[in-house]
Design a protein around this motif. Structure first.
Motif, PDB file in Angstrom:
ATOM      1  N   GLY A 138       0.799  -1.215   0.000  1.00 26.24           N
ATOM      2  CA  GLY A 138       0.000   0.000   0.000  1.00 26.24           C
ATOM      3  C   GLY A 138       0.832   1.264   0.000  1.00 26.24           C
ATOM      4  O   GLY A 138       2.019   1.261   0.331  1.00 26.24           O
ATOM      5  N   ARG A 139       0.199   2.360  -0.366  1.00 27.50           N
ATOM      6  CA  ARG A 139       0.906   3.637  -0.473  1.00 27.50           C
ATOM      7  C   ARG A 139       1.464   4.083   0.869  1.00 27.50           C
ATOM      8  O   ARG A 139       2.556   4.653   0.946  1.00 27.50           O
ATOM      9  N   HIS A 140       0.715   3.842   1.945  1.00 29.44           N
ATOM     10  CA  HIS A 140       1.125   4.345   3.257  1.00 29.44           C
ATOM     11  C   HIS A 140       1.817   3.290   4.117  1.00 29.44           C
ATOM     12  O   HIS A 140       2.207   3.600   5.243  1.00 29.44           O
ATOM     13  N   SER A 141       1.959   2.079   3.616  1.00 29.36           N
ATOM     14  CA  SER A 141       2.452   1.002   4.477  1.00 29.36           C
ATOM     15  C   SER A 141       3.905   1.208   4.893  1.00 29.36           C
ATOM     16  O   SER A 141       4.285   0.892   6.025  1.00 29.36           O
ATOM     17  N   LEU A 142       4.746   1.730   4.010  1.00 25.70           N
ATOM     18  CA  LEU A 142       6.147   1.935   4.364  1.00 25.70           C
ATOM     19  C   LEU A 142       6.289   3.018   5.427  1.00 25.70           C
ATOM     20  O   LEU A 142       7.075   2.881   6.368  1.00 25.70           O
ATOM     21  N   LEU A 143       5.510   4.093   5.292  1.00 28.60           N
ATOM     22  CA  LEU A 143       5.528   5.132   6.321  1.00 28.60           C
ATOM     23  C   LEU A 143       4.990   4.593   7.640  1.00 28.60           C
ATOM     24  O   LEU A 143       5.562   4.835   8.712  1.00 28.60           O
ATOM     25  N   TRP A 144       3.914   3.832   7.560  1.00 27.40           N
ATOM     26  CA  TRP A 144       3.322   3.287   8.783  1.00 27.40           C
ATOM     27  C   TRP A 144       4.266   2.285   9.446  1.00 27.40           C
ATOM     28  O   TRP A 144       4.382   2.246  10.674  1.00 27.40           O
ATOM     29  N   GLY A 145       4.966   1.486   8.644  1.00 23.43           N
ATOM     30  CA  GLY A 145       5.937   0.549   9.209  1.00 23.43           C
ATOM     31  C   GLY A 145       7.055   1.272   9.938  1.00 23.43           C
ATOM     32  O   GLY A 145       7.490   0.861  11.022  1.00 23.43           O
ATOM     33  N   ALA A 146       7.542   2.382   9.352  1.00 19.49           N
ATOM     34  CA  ALA A 146       8.597   3.165  10.005  1.00 19.49           C
ATOM     35  C   ALA A 146       8.085   3.814  11.283  1.00 19.49           C
ATOM     36  O   ALA A 146       8.791   3.860  12.304  1.00 19.49           O
ATOM     37  N   ILE A 147       6.847   4.308  11.253  1.00 19.69           N
ATOM     38  CA  ILE A 147       6.273   4.921  12.452  1.00 19.69           C
ATOM     39  C   ILE A 147       6.092   3.881  13.550  1.00 19.69           C
ATOM     40  O   ILE A 147       6.391   4.133  14.738  1.00 19.69           O
ATOM     41  N   LEU A 148       5.600   2.693  13.178  1.00 17.90           N
ATOM     42  CA  LEU A 148       5.442   1.634  14.181  1.00 17.90           C
ATOM     43  C   LEU A 148       6.780   1.252  14.798  1.00 17.90           C
ATOM     44  O   LEU A 148       6.864   1.004  16.008  1.00 17.90           O
ATOM     45  N   LEU A 149       7.834   1.207  13.985  1.00 22.36           N
ATOM     46  CA  LEU A 149       9.151   0.908  14.538  1.00 22.36           C
ATOM     47  C   LEU A 149       9.592   2.015  15.488  1.00 22.36           C
ATOM     48  O   LEU A 149      10.147   1.739  16.565  1.00 22.36           O
ATOM     49  N   GLY A 150       9.348   3.270  15.117  1.00 22.64           N
ATOM     50  CA  GLY A 150       9.696   4.373  16.002  1.00 22.64           C
ATOM     51  C   GLY A 150       8.931   4.319  17.311  1.00 22.64           C
ATOM     52  O   GLY A 150       9.494   4.548  18.387  1.00 22.64           O
ATOM     53  N   LEU A 151       7.640   4.015  17.242  1.00 22.10           N
ATOM     54  CA  LEU A 151       6.835   3.902  18.466  1.00 22.10           C
ATOM     55  C   LEU A 151       7.281   2.704  19.301  1.00 22.10           C
ATOM     56  O   LEU A 151       7.265   2.760  20.540  1.00 22.10           O
TER      57      LEU A 151
END
Length: 548
Positions: A138-151
């Motif tokens: 998905g378009r946002h999955s890479l950003l969301w994956g990075a955010i989840l790692l940061g959290l």
């Protein structure tokens, strides 16, 4: 055989996928790529808190003298500007929150913002994101994956702090409030990093925006906390995200509602990052890149001109930040003289300033000890640009011309040597400027001399970086480890009661700390010659190794 897609069937798997399809894959890829980045940051930041707590009684004794010291520290505006607001220094948890909790919160913001930008914009700029998006993702999955790692990293840091503080027999409520406050501060800068990654096509520019936001938050906090209690500036502390963890008052009648502020801001910033990503083109920032001039100016026709063009943004940002910090902290120097009536407290301040009998001089020594390490970080960062140019393949293109390797390396070494040294001189003038103009005019040249006596430490760190780059580039983290160790020693080494031999085991430990100590030319000359030898070794190795 060639197959032609029928009308209506020319949809890619990416278009058919939902916006968050493949988030698990993106998260695992980010973990696999950046696990050491997060692990080292989390463990180092976590170690500050329990170590400071364990050494509490070495700083605040359990008697009337200890209570007087705690009251003096809490009342001193310079200490509040440096460390944040103290609420209860008569227990180990409250002291640890004041002494290193605010610092840990700030550094967790650095960790979070850089980590998210590393996993998003840096990957996109390198072209790896485009390869992943060619699949069913998905378009946002890479950003969301990075955010989840940061959290995840932020939460792990908070959890380790809370568990270790409970293990040291501090109240559980205070431990949870402290850990949660620091974790939520990091979460705010996960959002800051995610938003910054959408603004520009340049990773360097995104990092500059994120670190600029963090620096502004810290300066706002220092200005508010260093002002008088009835000053109109004091309420401005509530506008700084790095202040919210201390304002939750861990170990001092916790105010849990304050933690809703970083939680709400983090959620808002993350939502904003997704909204911006949905509106920008892949590989571009929110602000489209402007077309450059038809021809390059003459100053870019040399390796030195190009190196300066690549490093001038960082130089300007660091310069403005350090100048403002020196002016703000220098304005508080005279306050240290007010503690002279308390012999116990005055003696502690003298130890912070390498034993200087004059408390104002002790303040300048302590501040220079912190700022000179930051300048060493800056010097390494400027030189690090050459490694990034090599990794991107740009250096090889330049070396394919008649540009010699020595000239290429020199183009990046010179600004990394000259700019931090110039800033150190500026700090040496600006720190005592207000006190010198109001009283002793000779104070300014004395503190300028004290600053320049520490310059060989910066040169030595840079020389180590150049030597490693030229001889053993696989060890590129070694100079950063040396600088990181120096920061730990200068910030909390005295509090933790490090032996003097350990305190001296940094590039700055052997240099004379004027005006607290007499001038000693031996260490200055030795470190200068050693820095020069490392630079020569780096040049020799760079001329002979492969450019990768």
């Amino acid at each position: 055989m060639t197959t032609t897609a029928l009308p209506g069937q020319a949809h890619t798997r990416h278009e058919q996928a939902g916006p968050l399809t493949g988030t698990g894959l993106a998260w695992r890829r980010a973990v696999r790529s950046d696990r050491w980045f997060w692990l080292v940051w989390v463990l180092v930041l976590w170690s500050f808190v329990p170590a400071t707590t364990a050494a509490y009684r070495e700083t605040i004794s359990d008697d009337a003298a200890g209570r007087e010291v705690a009251a003096g520290l809490a009342a001193n505006p310079t200490m509040r500007a440096m460390l944040g607001p103290p609420f209860d220094l008569l227990n180990a948890g409250g002291f640890a929150m004041w002494r290193v909790g605010g610092f840990t919160a700030v550094m967790s913001g650095v960790m979070a913002a850089l980590g998210v930008i590393r996993a998003t914009r840096a990957e996109e700029e390198a072209g790896r994101t485009e390869l992943l998006r060619a699949g069913a993702i998905g378009r946002h999955s890479l950003l969301w994956g990075a955010i989840l790692l940061g959290l995840t990293g932020s939460g792990l840091l908070g959890l380790l702090i809370s568990v270790s503080m409970i293990g040291l027999n501090t109240p559980a409520a205070g431990a949870l409030c402290m850990g949660l406050g620091i974790a939520l501060t990091a979460a705010v800068f996960v959002g800051v990093g995610a938003c910054a990654a959408q603004l520009s096509a340049s990773t360097r520019a995104c990092r500059f925006v994120a670190m600029g936001a963090l620096g502004a938050a810290y300066l706002l906090r220092a200005l508010a906390d260093g002002s008088a209690s009835d000053s109109a500036l004091r309420p401005l502390a509530w506008l700084s995200p790095v202040e919210w963890a201390p304002l939750a008052r861990p170990y001092a009648a916790e105010r849990w509602w304050v933690l809703a502020l970083p939680a709400a801001l983090a959620a808002s910033l993350i939502g904003l990052a997704f909204a911006v990503e949905a509106r920008r083109d892949h590989g571009a920032g929110l602000r489209p890149a402007r077309p450059g001039p038809a021809s390059a100016p003459a100053r870019l026709s040399s390796a030195a001109g190009l190196a300066w063009r690549l490093t001038r943004g960082s130089s300007l940002g660091w310069g403005i930040g350090l100048v403002i910090f020196a002016l703000v902290m220098g304005s508080l120097a005279d306050v240290f003289e007010t503690v002279a009536d308390d012999p116990e407290l005055a003696e502690r301040f003298r130890r912070m300033g390498a034993g200087a009998q004059d408390l104002q001089a002790a303040f300048f020594v302590a501040m220079l000890g912190i700022l000179v390490v930051l300048l060493a970080v800056f010097a390494l960062q400027l030189f690090e640009r050459l490694r990034k140019e090599e990794e991107a393949g740009h250096a090889e293109v330049i070396l394919a011309t008649d540009t010699a390797r020595t000239r290429q390396l020199l183009a990046f070494v010179v600004p990394a040597l000259v700019v931090p040294t110039g800033l150190l001189a500026a700090i040496g003038v600006l720190l005592p400027l207000q006190s010198g103009l109001a009283g002793d005019r000779g104070l300014i040249p004395r503190i300028l001399g004290a600053a320049m006596a520490l310059a060989p430490g910066v040169w030595l760190c840079l020389g180590l970086g150049v030597a490693v780059h030229g001889l053993a580039p696989r060890l590129r983290l070694l100079p950063w480890a040396v600088v990181g160790w120096s920061l730990v020693v200068n910030w909390i080494g005295g509090v933790l009661g490090f032996p003097q031999g350990v305190l001296d085991a940094t590039p700055f430990g052997q240099l004379p700390q004027l005006p607290a100590q007499p001038m000693a030319w031996g260490p200055v000359i030795v470190e200068t010659l050693l820095a020069a030898a490392l630079l020569v070794a780096g040049f020799w190795g760079y001329r002979r190794r492969d450019i990768t």
